[in-house]
Design an enzyme around this catalytic site. Sequence first.
Site, PDB file in Angstrom:
ATOM      1  CD  GLU A   1      -8.220  -1.382  11.089  1.00 50.81           C
ATOM      2  OE1 GLU A   1      -8.220  -2.175  10.131  1.00 50.81           O
ATOM      3  OE2 GLU A   1      -8.219  -0.148  10.947  1.00 50.81           O
TER       4      GLU A   1
ATOM      5  CB  SER B   1     -11.132  -4.039   9.081  1.00 52.68           C
ATOM      6  OG  SER B   1     -12.286  -3.278   8.787  1.00 52.68           O
TER       7      SER B   1
ATOM      8  NE  ARG C   1      -3.727  -2.280   2.405  1.00 54.86           N
ATOM      9  CZ  ARG C   1      -4.635  -2.541   3.343  1.00 54.86           C
ATOM     10  NH1 ARG C   1      -4.816  -1.686   4.335  1.00 54.86           N
ATOM     11  NH2 ARG C   1      -5.346  -3.650   3.294  1.00 54.86           N
TER      12      ARG C   1
ATOM     13  NE  ARG D   1      -1.922  -1.754  11.512  1.00 50.43           N
ATOM     14  CZ  ARG D   1      -2.703  -0.687  11.434  1.00 50.43           C
ATOM     15  NH1 ARG D   1      -3.791  -0.607  12.181  1.00 50.43           N
ATOM     16  NH2 ARG D   1      -2.416   0.304  10.613  1.00 50.43           N
TER      17      ARG D   1
ATOM     18  NE  ARG E   1      -1.184   4.516   9.060  1.00 50.13           N
ATOM     19  CZ  ARG E   1      -2.494   4.231   9.084  1.00 50.13           C
ATOM     20  NH1 ARG E   1      -3.065   3.744   7.992  1.00 50.13           N
ATOM     21  NH2 ARG E   1      -3.213   4.422  10.173  1.00 50.13           N
TER      22      ARG E   1
END
Length: 424
Positions: free
Chosen positions: A348, A351, A261, A390, A276
């Site tokens: 988070e 999801s 990403r 994460r 991230r």
Amino acid sequence: MHDIRLIRDDPQAFDAALARRGVEPVAENLIALDAKRRAVTTRMQEAQSRRNEASKAIGQAMAQGDRDRAETLKAEVAELKQTLPALEDEDRALAAELNDALARLPNLPAEDVPEGADESANVELSQWGERREFAFEPKEHADLGPALGMDFETGASIAGARFTFLRGQMARLHRALGQFMLDRQTAENGYTECAPPLMVREESLFGTGQLPKFAEDNFQTTDGRWLIPTAEVSLTNAVRERILDDDALPIRMTALTPCFRSEAGAAGKDTRGFIRQHQFEKVELVGIVRPEDSDAEHERMTRCAEDVLEALGLPYRKMLLCTGDMGATARKTYDLEVWLPGQGAWREISSCSNCGDFQARRMNARYRPEGSKKTEFVHTLNGSGLAVGRTLVAVLENYQQEDGSVEVPEVLRPWMGGAKRLEP
């Protein structure tokens, strides 16, 4: 993707649902554009029909010796051959304009999704686990990790910001987490393991909704392919342009893949540490189900992600996202947020979204209900089970010791060759 027929049937309801996501009314413009396209389509079809009729009539007139009528018909056919290409071009242009306008709209939220502009309106549904009490000041993973093999400097020197080089025991823990998650989802939760492409064609990203609106968040190769931002893209597109048998459903797929990403929409966020990254690994869960089963499948999928966190002993909470915080393709989303004691915050880690038939329409993915001659669009779901990086961060921060070592969760030790601790 939305069905223009449903918009025509109830434009007020469509605009009201979009308004919950902060989108201005669009139904009137869409209906007007669709009416213009349909008018051109009708004219084109009438011209094609008249050309075919006139062409047949030429032969009949010639057979009857009526040369004047034959010449008149020939002139009409010639004129139609001149005008038809323009009508066909106009029809294609209007269809493309309408499809592009529809493709840029988000999914309509489910009725039980709370309304709100951002994450502050999300609703906490539950919490699990006890937050550990430390006899010392817990460190963030970015401070704890380097002595254990989390090398930010080398990663940045090789590839730039948001890349990390993992070494030794840290790399092994990262691998162990991914393998543990994948084995759990396949052996215990009924998902089929897949090894999908990491590069996809443009239509695949369109099918799952990353294109055209979110192109800047993704990496494109020099030959026009795209690196997957999540295995959701490859797995969901496995049913693209297919008509599935009713007894083939549900389909549950999982994959452990690298993901890529650009984080264009996250400039300045989480630039420190491993939260991230431009490149990361994730165990993805994808469900392809009948429409009437998608709500139950959403609960099941979320439970499969929760199961991993509970097995690892990581405190988390389950959040129902509001209309303004959901992804564009989702009609309803649960986020699982893990507790990070070093940061003193919930972050988070998974999801899980029910997309209804939104992606299926874009992919033309259908099934034939038992006993029916007609086909229907399937419903698609996707979720993280979990994001490996994460989860690594969560293990480091929750299992850290005062001497800088990190205890390996007991459930992970078989994947760590029996190692009980990461030592500085």
